[in-house]
Design a protein around this motif. Structure first.
Motif, short mmCIF file in Angstrom:
data_model
loop_
_atom_site.label_atom_id
_atom_site.label_comp_id
_atom_site.label_asym_id
_atom_site.label_seq_id
_atom_site.Cartn_x
_atom_site.Cartn_y
_atom_site.Cartn_z
N ARG A 162 -6.40 3.53 -3.62
CA ARG A 162 -7.09 2.49 -2.85
C ARG A 162 -7.48 1.36 -3.90
O ARG A 162 -7.38 0.19 -3.51
N GLN A 163 -8.16 1.68 -4.83
CA GLN A 163 -9.03 0.93 -5.88
C GLN A 163 -7.47 0.06 -6.79
O GLN A 163 -7.66 -1.05 -6.79
N ILE A 173 -15.85 0.29 4.20
CA ILE A 173 -14.64 0.44 5.25
C ILE A 173 -15.43 0.66 6.68
O ILE A 173 -16.28 1.67 6.52
N TRP A 197 -5.71 -6.67 6.58
CA TRP A 197 -6.25 -6.23 5.26
C TRP A 197 -6.96 -5.07 5.31
O TRP A 197 -6.82 -3.96 4.57
N TRP A 198 -8.13 -4.89 6.30
CA TRP A 198 -9.01 -3.83 6.42
C TRP A 198 -7.86 -2.64 6.78
O TRP A 198 -8.03 -1.36 6.34
N ALA A 206 0.84 -1.23 0.00
CA ALA A 206 0.12 0.06 -0.14
C ALA A 206 0.89 1.28 -0.10
O ALA A 206 0.70 2.24 -0.85
N VAL A 260 -6.52 -1.23 3.79
CA VAL A 260 -7.05 -0.42 3.12
C VAL A 260 -7.43 0.96 3.47
O VAL A 260 -7.63 1.86 2.70
N VAL A 293 -6.35 -2.59 -4.26
CA VAL A 293 -7.35 -3.57 -4.04
C VAL A 293 -7.36 -4.68 -5.36
O VAL A 293 -7.14 -5.81 -5.33
#
Ligand code: 3HC
Length: 338
Positions: free
Chosen positions: A246-247, A283, A212-213, A151, A216, A250
């Motif tokens: 972010r997209q 989210i 994961w979250w 990220a 994100v 993912v």
């Protein structure tokens, strides 16, 4: 153009708001350079708000790097092999180096390192939300590399084209190293998933479920709730918006997860043929806000570790200053003699 709304009403005082002809010309020349995609150097004229925005972002970034050493540093003594220990040690050292490049870039804007550290230690400065989560197992090291550094690169590659040249230059070197960090994490997880025991595979899945979250969320609030984005994008400090990054993250992670053989903990992940992107679930922004407000799982511990390191390192700073003063003192007669 870009900054008038912020610069014309200084402290809400209409008297101070009157700008000289020179200032207006400087502002116009600055805006034209930004429009032309030119880089701004430390000695160039820049609007106050541009300077403050950079100090805010670069210092938060620097703090993130050095606070980010803590969750991983915690595992150096427990790495399972010499190879993994050497890699982790190098990675944590790299993060320290990134912090130093970034503090130096912030200093070029006229803020001292002591001021920056004071803001961190007093809790006034932010650092990335992600480093307020605990690293519970060895699989967290691989997962932090894969997802967190993944990220971070997604966010940081566009900053290599940031309009402020000293920040952009620091980011070029940082991104090269971050790329190694991401790969070593993914490779470590791949090893456990391909050749590990069932227990090791379960440990990887558990780490992915926990990271994961928060990964994100790292990209920051949605674009329509991001107070700084519009101005930073106009100034070329940010090149890609929080939601777009972010997209991209993912989209890349879904394929990487498939190869690894792990499940991303989002039942709403679905390929959207029309958008040509992966849709993902809601989210938990309440969690993100709580972490930013100091109520994440490890906020207090992380800040305390930084404060302790600063206080326990006081003698090193004092010794270095005394040594520098002595060298300076001893050097004077020699220089005069020459
Ligand atoms: N954690 C903590 N605070 C965050 C955040 C996050 N993940 N995302 C956003 N925020 C804060 C912002 O700093 C801002 O607070 P402020 O106005 O008080 O400074 C507020 O939330 C609103 O967010 P905005 O989107 O309006 O703020 P920005 O335009 O500054 O965008 C950002 C936020 C995308 C993080 C941007 O500042 C940025 O790109 N920063 C540089 C990169 C960076 O700092 N990355 C941190 C991770 S570094 C790292 O991970 C190390 C690596 O080794 C793993």
């Amino acid at each position: 153009m870009y900054t008038q709304a912020m610069d014309t009403m200084k402290d809400g005082d209409p008297v101070k708001a009157v700008r000289s002809v020179d200032e207006v010309r400087l502002q116009e020349a600055f805006d034209a350079r930004i429009d032309a995609g030119e880089f701004i150097e430390a000695k160039d004229w820049m609007p106050d708000h541009y300077r403050k925005t950079l100090v805010r972002q670069i210092s938060q970034h620097a703090h993130s790097e050095i606070v980010g050493m803590l969750p991983e540093g915690n595992w150096i003594t427990r790495a399972p092999t010499l190879k993994r220990k050497a890699i982790l040690l190098a990675k944590v050292q790299d993060e320290g180096g990134h912090g130093l490049y970034l503090y130096a870039a912030a200093e070029t804007l006229g803020t001292s390192r002591d001021q920056l550290f004071d803001a961190l230690h007093s809790g006034r400065a932010k650092y990335s939300s992600i480093f307020n989560y605990p690293t519970l197992t060895w699989a967290d090291m691989g997962t932090v590399g894969w997802l967190v550094d993944g990220a971070a690169i997604m966010n940081q590659v566009p900053i290599c084209r940031c309009s402020y040249a000293p920040y952009a230059r620091a980011m070029i070197r940082i991104c090269r190293e971050e790329s190694f960090h991401q790969r070593q994490g993914y490779e470590s997880l791949l090893t456990m998933m391909m050749r590990g025991t069932d227990a090791q595979k379960a440990m990887v899945q558990d780490a992915v479920d926990r990271w994961w979250w928060p990964s994100v969320m790292m990209f920051g609030p949605p674009d329509d709730q991001s107070p700084n984005s519009a101005q930073s994008m106009r100034w070329g400090i940010k090149r890609v918006s929080n939601d777009d990054l972010r997209q991209k993250f993912v989209d890349a992670a879904v394929e990487q997860a498939r190869i690894l053989g792990v499940t991303l903990p989002d039942p709403d992940l679905a390929w959207n043929e029309e958008r040509q992107h992966w849709d993902f679930g809601a989210i938990d922004w309440a969690e993100f806000r709580a972490v930013l407000a100091g109520d994440g799982p490890c906020n207090r511990e992380r800040l305390q570790a930084r404060v302790d390191a600063w206080e326990e390192g006081a003698w090193v700073r004092e010794a270095a200053l005394a040594y520098a003063a002595k060298r300076h003192h001893n050097a004077i007669p020699m220089e005069r003699a020459a």
